[in-house]
Design a protein around this motif. Structure first.
Motif, short mmCIF file in Angstrom:
data_model
loop_
_atom_site.label_atom_id
_atom_site.label_comp_id
_atom_site.label_asym_id
_atom_site.label_seq_id
_atom_site.Cartn_x
_atom_site.Cartn_y
_atom_site.Cartn_z
N ALA A 227 0.83 -1.20 0.00
CA ALA A 227 0.00 0.00 0.00
C ALA A 227 0.87 1.25 0.00
N ARG A 228 1.93 1.24 0.80
CA ARG A 228 2.83 2.39 0.86
C ARG A 228 3.53 2.60 -0.49
N ALA A 229 3.89 1.51 -1.13
CA ALA A 229 4.53 1.61 -2.45
C ALA A 229 3.56 2.23 -3.47
N PHE A 230 2.30 1.88 -3.39
CA PHE A 230 1.28 2.45 -4.26
C PHE A 230 1.16 3.96 -4.03
N VAL A 231 1.14 4.35 -2.76
CA VAL A 231 1.05 5.77 -2.41
C VAL A 231 2.27 6.52 -2.95
N ALA A 232 3.46 5.93 -2.78
CA ALA A 232 4.68 6.57 -3.27
C ALA A 232 4.66 6.71 -4.79
N ALA A 233 4.18 5.67 -5.47
CA ALA A 233 4.13 5.70 -6.93
C ALA A 233 3.16 6.77 -7.44
N ALA A 234 2.14 7.08 -6.62
CA ALA A 234 1.17 8.11 -7.01
C ALA A 234 1.72 9.51 -6.83
N GLY A 235 2.83 9.62 -6.10
CA GLY A 235 3.47 10.92 -5.91
C GLY A 235 2.73 11.88 -5.02
N VAL A 236 2.02 11.37 -4.02
CA VAL A 236 1.26 12.24 -3.13
C VAL A 236 2.06 12.50 -1.84
N ASP A 237 1.60 13.49 -1.10
CA ASP A 237 2.22 13.82 0.19
C ASP A 237 1.90 12.70 1.18
N VAL A 238 2.92 11.95 1.58
CA VAL A 238 2.69 10.80 2.45
C VAL A 238 2.15 11.22 3.81
N LYS A 239 2.42 12.48 4.22
CA LYS A 239 1.92 12.94 5.51
C LYS A 239 0.40 13.07 5.53
N SER A 240 -0.20 13.16 4.36
CA SER A 240 -1.65 13.31 4.28
C SER A 240 -2.37 11.97 4.18
N VAL A 241 -1.60 10.88 4.14
CA VAL A 241 -2.17 9.54 3.92
C VAL A 241 -2.03 8.68 5.16
#
Length: 450
Positions: free
Chosen positions: A177-191
């Motif tokens: 899931a974290r890899a998916f979030v990283a690949a989307a290029g979003v601010d990880v602090k908001s997830v």
């Protein structure tokens, strides 16, 4: 920069007067001893709610019918207050939500001056780091990357109350899931990554609120009547597909991505502003969107009427067929066969059943496609105020069935009731009001032979 405080000062007057006017209350009524705009909610706002809906809310929310009526009044007030604040704050709006028993409306604020305005309007401010628009932008980037979402991620959604975007994951698969979030290029602090047992799938193949049939015989349910036809779930049929009972044609359909469609009905079918509540009907009087935390009721022929609360809006959920975005997440139960059916907050149309996890025995998580985006996408007009369900012409009372026997259209049948039709005996599986076209052989979800 020197003009900015003046803009907020003007907004203070506008917001306070707009909210109070929208609630049809005097300033003295709005400013109660607790400073809570919901304290002034009048029960009359929910006076016309159907008794069966109150009973369903009481059953599923574990409150009394009178408490259900009071809750609907507060939710009606909260929806209007939220709308006024959203219009005033614009892109700076931090979202709004109701607490568990819908007694407090909380509004996310990013500025102390906003907090002053919210208090003046009788709501509770909460300082948040991100605006609703910023959270929606994060969710949109995840949507854009949905093709990269692993199968262990059943969905994601904006959680206004925690000021974050939640990405659901199967236990033990958080790294994916974290890899998916990283690949989307979003601010990880908001997830926020959150474990989930959901196994969402579209609910199709048996009738929902009012039955209609697609192609060679698959079944779905009418959502809400519009001028010339009705809206329903997109996964029920593709553009150009034909329907029967009522006869018509899918003029637009989107799934996945979104889950909406509309059917243009043929001459002789009369759409009405009604939803079947098994038995009886509810008149649809508009489509004002209810707040997060508000109660909502769902119609489906598999499981009848069930109620719950709105948990999150603007959710993305991944089915085996792909990701659907912009749906609303609820804890109202549903089961396969409730697809396309109607979701109501009092008499206000909310959306059509998309899919979900669980069932009405153990509970679950269900999603509906909001109705207003459907109307906007296809340029449709929701029918409001009176009539009968669109599947059949109006009836004046029980009629004798053409197949002979004791079954009749226009009659309320309880679960366990027995009738005869066409030389066979049938037992009612769930309570409903019969209609022409719903003869026992045609609706196996409602009747079984023997």
């Amino acid at each position: 920069m020197a003009r900015k405080p003046a803009l907020f000062a003007a907004a203070a007057v506008t917001l306070t007067t707009t909210v109070i006017a929208a609630l049809t209350m005097t300033p003295a009524t709005a400013q109660t001893s607790k400073g809570n705009v919901l304290d002034g909610a009048q029960v009359s706002a929910a006076d016309n709610v159907a008794p069966d809906m109150l009973s369903a809310m009481a059953r599923d929310l574990r409150i009394s019918p009178d408490q259900a009526r009071q809750r609907l009044a507060r939710e009606h007030t909260a929806a209007r207050a939220e709308s006024a604040m959203r219009a005033t704050f614009g892109d700076a709006f931090g979202g709004a939500w109701l607490n568990g028993d819908a007694t407090t409306l909380t509004v996310g604020v990013t500025d102390a001056r906003q907090a002053t305005l919210v208090r003046a309007a009788g709501a509770t401010p909460k300082t948040v780091a991100r605006t609703e628009a910023q959270l929606n932008a994060v969710q949109a980037r995840l949507d854009a990357a949905s093709a990269k979402a692993p199968k262990t991620v059943p969905g994601w959604y904006v959680d206004i109350a925690t000021n974050s975007v939640v990405v659901s994951t199967k236990a033990g698969a958080a790294d994916a899931a974290r890899a998916f979030v990283a690949a989307a290029g979003v601010d990880v602090k908001s997830v926020r990554i959150e474990n989930s047992t959901e196994e969402p799938r579209p609910l199709i193949d048996v009738i929902g609120g009012n039955a209609y049939y697609i192609g060679s015989g698959s079944r779905c349910s009418v959502g809400f009547s519009v001028t010339g036809g009705f809206v329903t779930a997109g996964h029920c049929g593709t553009t150009g597909a034909s329907t029967t009972q009522p006869s018509g044609t899918f003029r637009g359909s989107t799934f996945p991505g979104r889950d909406y469609a509309w059917v243009q009905v043929a001459a002789g079918n009369t759409p009405r502003a009604q939803v079947n509540r098994y038995p009886g009907t509810v008149t649809v009087n508009g489509s004002t969107e209810a707040a997060v935390g508000a109660s909502v009721c769902r119609s489906g022929s598999t499981t009848g009427w069930h109620c719950g609360t709105i948990q999150q809006k603007n959710t993305s959920v991944t089915y085996p067929q792909g990701t659907v975005s912009g749906v609303t997440r609820t804890n109202a139960c549903a089961e396969p066969g409730d697809s396309g059916g109607s979701w109501l907050a009092n008499d206000q149309a909310q959306g059509v059943t998309s899919g979900g996890s669980g069932n009405c025995s153990s509970g679950g998580t269900m999603y509906f496609q909001p109705v207003n985006p459907i109307l906007s996408a296809y340029g449709l007009t929701l029918l409001t105020g009176g009539g009968v369900p669109p599947t059949v012409p109006p009836t004046t009372g029980p009629t004798n069935p053409p197949g002979g026997g004791t079954w009749a259209a226009g009659k309320a049948y309880a679960a366990g009731a027995t009738v005869t039709y066409g030389g066979s005996r049938y037992t009612c599986l769930q309570g409903h009001t019969s209609m022409a076209g719903w003869e026992p052989p045609n609706v196996p979800a409602l009747w079984r032979v023997g």
